[in-house]
Design a protein around this motif. Structure first.
Motif, PDB file in Angstrom:
ATOM      1  N   PRO A  91       0.811  -1.230   0.000  1.00 43.01           N
ATOM      2  CA  PRO A  91       0.000   0.000   0.000  1.00 43.01           C
ATOM      3  C   PRO A  91       0.838   1.270   0.000  1.00 43.01           C
ATOM      4  CG  PRO A  91      -0.884  -1.580   1.559  1.00 43.01           C
ATOM      5  CD  PRO A  91       0.422  -2.146   1.064  1.00 43.01           C
ATOM      6  N   LEU A  92       2.027   1.215   0.606  1.00 41.59           N
ATOM      7  CA  LEU A  92       2.840   2.425   0.665  1.00 41.59           C
ATOM      8  C   LEU A  92       3.862   2.501  -0.466  1.00 41.59           C
ATOM      9  CD1 LEU A  92       3.490   2.534   4.514  1.00 41.59           C
ATOM     10  CD2 LEU A  92       1.948   3.985   3.198  1.00 41.59           C
ATOM     11  N   ALA A  93       3.784   1.579  -1.376  1.00 40.47           N
ATOM     12  CA  ALA A  93       4.800   1.492  -2.428  1.00 40.47           C
ATOM     13  C   ALA A  93       4.837   2.753  -3.281  1.00 40.47           C
ATOM     14  CB  ALA A  93       4.536   0.267  -3.300  1.00 40.47           C
ATOM     15  N   ARG A  94       3.699   3.420  -3.398  1.00 46.74           N
ATOM     16  CA  ARG A  94       3.652   4.614  -4.256  1.00 46.74           C
ATOM     17  C   ARG A  94       4.518   5.750  -3.714  1.00 46.74           C
ATOM     18  NH1 ARG A  94      -1.011   4.577  -1.166  1.00 46.74           N
ATOM     19  NH2 ARG A  94      -1.658   6.575  -0.242  1.00 46.74           N
ATOM     20  N   HIS A  95       4.892   5.668  -2.402  1.00 52.66           N
ATOM     21  CA  HIS A  95       5.742   6.723  -1.811  1.00 52.66           C
ATOM     22  C   HIS A  95       7.219   6.395  -1.902  1.00 52.66           C
ATOM     23  CE1 HIS A  95       2.133   8.524  -0.259  1.00 52.66           C
ATOM     24  NE2 HIS A  95       1.826   7.450   0.488  1.00 52.66           N
ATOM     25  N   SER A  96       7.565   5.233  -2.455  1.00 52.71           N
ATOM     26  CA  SER A  96       8.956   4.774  -2.330  1.00 52.71           C
ATOM     27  C   SER A  96       9.820   5.155  -3.535  1.00 52.71           C
ATOM     28  CB  SER A  96       8.979   3.250  -2.133  1.00 52.71           C
ATOM     29  OG  SER A  96       8.403   2.601  -3.242  1.00 52.71           O
ATOM     30  N   GLY A  97       9.338   6.014  -4.395  1.00 51.20           N
ATOM     31  CA  GLY A  97      10.181   6.513  -5.491  1.00 51.20           C
ATOM     32  C   GLY A  97      10.330   5.565  -6.652  1.00 51.20           C
ATOM     33  N   ILE A  98       9.533   4.538  -6.715  1.00 54.02           N
ATOM     34  CA  ILE A  98       9.659   3.560  -7.794  1.00 54.02           C
ATOM     35  C   ILE A  98       9.003   4.086  -9.057  1.00 54.02           C
ATOM     36  CG2 ILE A  98       9.846   1.541  -6.293  1.00 54.02           C
ATOM     37  CD1 ILE A  98       6.868   1.128  -6.588  1.00 54.02           C
ATOM     38  N   ASP A  99       9.464   3.529 -10.197  1.00 52.85           N
ATOM     39  CA  ASP A  99       8.938   3.970 -11.487  1.00 52.85           C
ATOM     40  C   ASP A  99       7.922   2.988 -12.050  1.00 52.85           C
ATOM     41  OD1 ASP A  99      10.698   6.299 -11.729  1.00 52.85           O
ATOM     42  OD2 ASP A  99      12.301   4.812 -11.899  1.00 52.85           O
ATOM     43  N   GLY A 100       7.801   1.821 -11.432  1.00 57.07           N
ATOM     44  CA  GLY A 100       6.845   0.845 -11.934  1.00 57.07           C
ATOM     45  C   GLY A 100       6.722  -0.331 -10.981  1.00 57.07           C
ATOM     46  N   VAL A 101       5.661  -1.089 -11.127  1.00 68.04           N
ATOM     47  CA  VAL A 101       5.404  -2.200 -10.201  1.00 68.04           C
ATOM     48  C   VAL A 101       5.033  -3.440 -10.998  1.00 68.04           C
ATOM     49  CG1 VAL A 101       3.836  -3.080  -8.418  1.00 68.04           C
ATOM     50  CG2 VAL A 101       4.679  -0.748  -8.271  1.00 68.04           C
ATOM     51  N   ILE A 102       5.649  -4.553 -10.597  1.00 66.40           N
ATOM     52  CA  ILE A 102       5.210  -5.859 -11.093  1.00 66.40           C
ATOM     53  C   ILE A 102       4.678  -6.593  -9.873  1.00 66.40           C
ATOM     54  CG2 ILE A 102       5.949  -8.034 -12.124  1.00 66.40           C
ATOM     55  CD1 ILE A 102       8.343  -6.407 -13.306  1.00 66.40           C
TER      56      ILE A 102
ATOM     57  N   LEU B 138      -4.967  11.308   8.145  1.00 68.30           N
ATOM     58  CA  LEU B 138      -3.570  11.441   7.700  1.00 68.30           C
ATOM     59  C   LEU B 138      -2.598  10.974   8.776  1.00 68.30           C
ATOM     60  CD1 LEU B 138      -1.648  12.409   5.506  1.00 68.30           C
ATOM     61  CD2 LEU B 138      -1.722  14.700   6.533  1.00 68.30           C
ATOM     62  N   LEU B 139      -2.940  11.253  10.020  1.00 65.74           N
ATOM     63  CA  LEU B 139      -2.055  10.826  11.112  1.00 65.74           C
ATOM     64  C   LEU B 139      -1.926   9.303  11.137  1.00 65.74           C
ATOM     65  CD1 LEU B 139      -0.303  11.551  13.553  1.00 65.74           C
ATOM     66  CD2 LEU B 139      -2.369  11.441  14.975  1.00 65.74           C
ATOM     67  N   GLU B 140      -3.080   8.648  10.876  1.00 62.86           N
ATOM     68  CA  GLU B 140      -3.027   7.181  10.851  1.00 62.86           C
ATOM     69  C   GLU B 140      -2.083   6.693   9.757  1.00 62.86           C
ATOM     70  OE1 GLU B 140      -6.804   5.307  10.522  1.00 62.86           O
ATOM     71  OE2 GLU B 140      -7.638   6.343  12.277  1.00 62.86           O
ATOM     72  N   THR B 141      -2.255   7.316   8.596  1.00 66.89           N
ATOM     73  CA  THR B 141      -1.366   6.930   7.477  1.00 66.89           C
ATOM     74  C   THR B 141       0.088   7.212   7.830  1.00 66.89           C
ATOM     75  OG1 THR B 141      -3.130   7.541   5.958  1.00 66.89           O
ATOM     76  CG2 THR B 141      -0.928   7.262   5.023  1.00 66.89           C
ATOM     77  N   MET B 142       0.329   8.382   8.462  1.00 73.61           N
ATOM     78  CA  MET B 142       1.698   8.748   8.811  1.00 73.61           C
ATOM     79  C   MET B 142       2.297   7.792   9.829  1.00 73.61           C
ATOM     80  SD  MET B 142       1.380  12.868   8.954  1.00 73.61           S
ATOM     81  CE  MET B 142       3.069  13.141   9.414  1.00 73.61           C
ATOM     82  N   GLN B 143       1.473   7.380  10.757  1.00 78.31           N
ATOM     83  CA  GLN B 143       1.987   6.434  11.751  1.00 78.31           C
ATOM     84  C   GLN B 143       2.321   5.096  11.099  1.00 78.31           C
ATOM     85  OE1 GLN B 143      -1.158   6.691  14.696  1.00 78.31           O
ATOM     86  NE2 GLN B 143       0.115   8.000  16.023  1.00 78.31           N
ATOM     87  N   GLN B 144       1.459   4.735  10.153  1.00 75.12           N
ATOM     88  CA  GLN B 144       1.729   3.496   9.421  1.00 75.12           C
ATOM     89  C   GLN B 144       3.035   3.638   8.615  1.00 75.12           C
ATOM     90  OE1 GLN B 144      -1.061   2.569   6.269  1.00 75.12           O
ATOM     91  NE2 GLN B 144      -1.016   0.393   6.789  1.00 75.12           N
ATOM     92  N   LEU B 145       3.150   4.811   7.992  1.00 71.58           N
ATOM     93  CA  LEU B 145       4.356   5.050   7.198  1.00 71.58           C
ATOM     94  C   LEU B 145       5.606   5.109   8.083  1.00 71.58           C
ATOM     95  CD1 LEU B 145       5.607   5.630   4.458  1.00 71.58           C
ATOM     96  CD2 LEU B 145       5.023   8.053   4.739  1.00 71.58           C
ATOM     97  N   ASN B 146       5.429   5.760   9.232  1.00 69.39           N
ATOM     98  CA  ASN B 146       6.565   5.844  10.162  1.00 69.39           C
ATOM     99  C   ASN B 146       7.024   4.459  10.589  1.00 69.39           C
ATOM    100  OD1 ASN B 146       7.925   6.145  12.890  1.00 69.39           O
ATOM    101  ND2 ASN B 146       7.739   8.308  12.244  1.00 69.39           N
ATOM    102  N   GLY B 147       6.055   3.629  10.902  1.00 64.85           N
ATOM    103  CA  GLY B 147       6.402   2.257  11.302  1.00 64.85           C
ATOM    104  C   GLY B 147       7.049   1.492  10.158  1.00 64.85           C
ATOM    105  N   HIS B 148       6.505   1.743   8.968  1.00 63.21           N
ATOM    106  CA  HIS B 148       7.069   1.046   7.808  1.00 63.21           C
ATOM    107  C   HIS B 148       8.518   1.502   7.551  1.00 63.21           C
ATOM    108  CE1 HIS B 148       7.325  -0.977   4.029  1.00 63.21           C
ATOM    109  NE2 HIS B 148       7.444   0.160   3.334  1.00 63.21           N
ATOM    110  N   ILE B 149       8.715   2.824   7.665  1.00 66.01           N
ATOM    111  CA  ILE B 149      10.095   3.331   7.463  1.00 66.01           C
ATOM    112  C   ILE B 149      11.029   2.699   8.497  1.00 66.01           C
ATOM    113  CG2 ILE B 149      11.549   5.379   7.647  1.00 66.01           C
ATOM    114  CD1 ILE B 149       9.147   6.999   6.536  1.00 66.01           C
ATOM    115  N   THR B 150      10.569   2.645   9.733  1.00 64.37           N
ATOM    116  CA  THR B 150      11.400   2.048  10.793  1.00 64.37           C
ATOM    117  C   THR B 150      11.710   0.589  10.473  1.00 64.37           C
ATOM    118  OG1 THR B 150      10.268   3.505  12.343  1.00 64.37           O
ATOM    119  CG2 THR B 150      11.544   1.724  13.282  1.00 64.37           C
TER     120      THR B 150
END
Lengths: 317, 496
Positions: A91-102, B138-150
């Motif tokens: 779900p968060l892949a769109r924020h990771s700077g990638i140019d495409g997804v398989i 947005l905070l929920e998403t950010m917390q999820q993202l923060n955890g994912h980054i960690t």
């Protein structure tokens, strides 16, 4: 004797030079090796992400191998990620700077579809492999045609026995692509066999344990004695089931149609223990998916559907 | 000014400096390499430390975010913005795409953090706009993202750590090799320095050793030893050169002294000989003077006799007396040591005339002299007459047969021979040997020799280097032949 000190001085001077040379070479070689190891690899034009189930599988290993090889040829960097419903990675892949997804879509479709749309909305092209997603939008697909796979299974079952066939089809979590498109697979079988089928296809499934099929085969043969054709969708399940057939001395009476190709499977085919095996080409799937995605990134379009085909290898009897 | 480049001091300082510098540089090199190795090892975990710090910042930024969203505190906002700036400053702006999985993972994390920081900005804006529902989501998403980054940072740290562990094993392996080579560098540097210094010291001591050997040879009297040949430093080279020069000078001095000693000995010998000759001459002059005293009286007496014989018409007596006077005149008046052959023959002819008068029947004396030699040749005075006289006195003693004496002068090349031959009784060999024996200087000085012996000794005196200046050939009973051989190219030895 008068020359001895001079000779020794020269000798140790030479030894000094040699030692210094090797010392310098050693440290420079180490620096160079570490720089190469840590300094990064070859530059690439695009970064694509390959999302696969975390399940350890020869199938996925080969997909990755094919994708990596094609990525090198296409000038694309590829990173492999697990896809898990519980993980936010996809779900968060769109924020990771990638140019495409398989992606190998092991998500429930109702959850997968919005995520694909989110990627699409930020301009990240997506290629699905092995099985598609029912949607209004035609997502690019690379993989085996499941209907065709079922059709081949039916043909092989019909060839294996002249009698009416009681067919048991064993899906596996180790090959989720086939399992997720079971309707298409069974449609293919039914279409091919028609009245040769003595009854509806008996549908079974094994887990991730490579020995699951052994127990399952025992149970099928004990509880469903009319079953005379076993069709598997995973190489590990195939091997485990064949061992049971041999142990129960049912070779010939119960025909086994395997999945995949290994050295042991080849031996079983040569000995006539296996009637046939169906081979899909995961390496080709991986490679074609990267080629399709690279085309999407560079040119904005690509073939929407790439069938990597199914191969059939028959036994000697 | 002495050149400093090759002096003992310069050599020793230079070689010591080079040797020690060699060792110090080697140790310095080892130190640098060791530090480099440590740096390499340290660098291996630098990335992991960076991600640890990054993870800490990612975690730390949550508190001011939540505090700001819940309280809208300006302090929390300030803290949040500071943390945001810190975090933004930590992530690199350039994120190259490569095929390295680690770099790709890092790149993804940096993009995720970028997204997270953008969400913070959006959350602040939503908070200020009081869009409660939106910033809550947005905070929920950010917390999820923060955890994912960690989680991703944990993952990449583990991945990096595993990779660095593999590198670490390589570093350890290479370190062992490096230690071995560095040990070899240190040992070889030390040993080569030691032998280099030893060589420099040898350049000083070896010539000194050779000098000592040569000096020992000189002290034992051997001045013919070879020059000391040694490449040496300036001072020692100067000593060696001086020693060689001194040895050559001493050898030359000794040779000069020996030569002068020989010259001196020759000179003294010559001087002694001259002195003896002068004594002899003086004695001869004395004899001559003594002889002259009487002849003057004798001349007058003989002349008186001649006049008397003429007056008495005794012509033969007068002729005899005249020949006798002529003979004495030559013998007594001739004071030159070397005279023309004519003078010598003239004196001899007067004597022969006397002999013919004395022995008109028993003795024939013949004289054969080529006329061309008379004025062109010179001979020692009074050498022929004493020989003829000797024959007359001794050769015909007790002989009854007719005597004959022949005087012959001849010349062959530059050799002139004067031969007096008689047919007398001859001489035995012992007598000939005794006659031909050279007299010692003392005998010359002390004895008064007469006749043949006098002639022989005088000829020896005039021609000391010619052994055959006088030869006597005699056959007992048949006669004697005395031959004087004079080399006309050899000047007679005449005392000054």
């Amino acid at each position: 004797m008068k020359q001895l000190p001079r000779i020794l001085a020269i000798l140790f001077g030479v030894l000094f030079a040699v030692s210094l040379f090797y010392s310098l070479e050693t440290i420079l070689t180490l620096s160079g090796a570490l720089a190469r190891a840590g300094g990064g690899g070859e530059p690439r034009e695009y970064h694509v992400a390959l999302f696969l189930p975390a399940t350890p599988s020869m199938f996925f290993d080969r997909v990755v191998a094919g994708a990596t090889e094609a990525a090198g040829a296409q000038g694309v960097a590829i990173s492999v990620h697990p896809i898990d419903v519980a993980s936010p990675e996809f779900p968060l892949a769109r924020h990771s700077g990638i140019d495409g997804v398989i992606i190998y879509p092991s998500y429930p479709e109702e959850r997968l579809r919005p995520l694909l749309e989110q990627l699409d909305s930020v301009g990240i092209p997506v290629v699905l492999i092995e099985h598609g997603v029912a949607d209004e939008w035609p997502w690019s697909f690379v993989g085996t045609n499941s209907f065709d796979l079922g059709r081949r299974m039916g043909e092989l079952a019909a060839e294996a026995l002249p009698d009416p066939v009681n067919l048991a089809l064993v899906y596996s979590e180790k090959s989720p692509g086939v399992a997720s498109e079971r309707e298409l697979v069974e449609l293919g079988i039914n279409t091919t066999m028609g009245r040769r089928l003595a009854g509806p296809v008996l549908r079974k499934q094994t887990g991730l344990n490579p020995l699951d099929a052994e127990n399952l085969t025992y149970r099928i043969l004990r509880d469903e004695p009319h079953v005379n054709v076993l069709v598997f969708t995973d190489p590990a399940d195939t091997l485990a089931a064949v061992q049971v057939i041999i142990d129960l001395n049912l070779v010939g009476r119960v025909q086994v149609i395997g999945f995949g190709m290994t050295e042991t499977i080849q031996n079983y085919l040569d000995q006539g223990i296996l009637a046939a095996t169906i081979v899909v080409n995961p390496r080709q799937i991986g490679a074609d998916s990267v080629r399709v995605l690279a085309g999407l990134i560079r040119e904005g379009y690509s073939p929407g559907y790439v069938d990597t085909g199914v191969q059939v290898v028959r036994g000697t009897r | 000014m002495r050149p400093l480049g090759n002096s003992i001091r310069t050599q020793l300082i230079f070689s010591s400096f080079i040797g020690l510098a060699f060792i110090v540089l080697s140790l310095f090199y080892i130190l640098v390499v060791t530090l480099q190795l440590q740096q390499i090892a340290n660098d291996q975990f630098q990335t992991e430390r960076f991600f640890q710090e990054l993870q800490g910042e990612v975690l730390r930024i949550q508190d001011p975010l939540v505090e700001f969203l819940s309280s809208r505190s300006s302090q929390a906002l300030a803290d949040l913005l500071i943390e945001e700036q810190i975090l933004r400053g930590m992530i690199p702006p350039v994120r190259p795409v490569t095929d390295d999985p680690f770099q790709l993972a890092s790149r993804e994390i940096f993009f995720l953090i970028d997204a997270y920081l953008d969400m913070i900005q959006e959350a602040v804006t939503l908070k200020r706009a009081r869009a409660i529902e939106e910033y809550t989501v947005l905070l929920e998403t950010m917390q999820q993202l923060n955890g994912h980054i960690t989680d991703r940072i944990d993952g990449i740290s583990l991945f990096g750590l595993r990779r660095e562990l593999a590198n670490y094993e390589q570093i350890i392996g290479v370190s062992r090799q490096l230690l071995f080579w560095n040990l070899a560098v240190a040992i070889s540097a030390f040993l080569s320095s030691v032998f280099l210094i030893f060589l420099s010291i040898s350049r000083v001591t070896e010539p000194m050793h050779q000098l000592a050997l040569a000096a020992e040879a000189l002290s034992s009297g051997n001045f013919d030893v070879e020059d000391v040949q040694a490449r040496a430093v300036t001072e020692v080279g100067a000593v060696v050169a001086a020693f060689n020069q001194m040895k050559r000078d001493i050898r030359l001095y000794i040779q000069e002294i020996n030569r002068q000693k020989e010259i001196e000995q020759g000179y003294m010998s010559e001087k002694l000989r001259n002195m003896k000759m002068q004594q002899l001459l003086k004695r001869m002059e004395l004899y001559t003077m003594q002889a002259q005293m009487n002849p003057h009286f004798l001349f007058n007496t003989i002349n008186t006799g001649v006049q008397l014989a003429i007056m008495e018409n005794a012509e033969r007596t007068a002729d005899f007396m005249e020949k006798l006077a002529h003979f004495f005149r030559y013998n007594i008046r001739e004071r030159n040591l070397i005279v023309p052959l004519r003078n010598e023959i003239s004196g001899l002819e007067a004597y022969i005339q006397i002999l013919r008068i004395r022995f008109p029947r028993s003795l024939d004396v013949s004289l054969n002299v080529p006329p061309e030699l008379l004025d062109s040749r010179s001979v020692p005075a009074l050498i022929l007459q004493p020989l003829v006289e000797n024959s007359v006195i001794h050769a015909f003693r007790g002989v009854t047969r007719h005597g004959a004496i022949t005087v012959t002068v001849s010349e062959a090349g530059h050799i002139m021979r004067l031969c007096v031959q008689d047919n007398g009784i001859g001489m035995d060999q012992p007598l000939i040997a005794r006659m031909l024996q050279r007299h010692s200087r003392d005998e010359e000085l002390s004895s008064k020799v007469m006749g043949l012996e006098n002639v022989i000794q005088r000829l020896y005196f005039f021609y000391p280097d010619r052994e055959d200046v006088v030869t006597i050939h005699s056959i007992p009973g048949e006669g004697t032949e005395v031959t004087i051989t004079i080399d006309m190219e050899v000047e007679p030895c005449i005392p000054s």
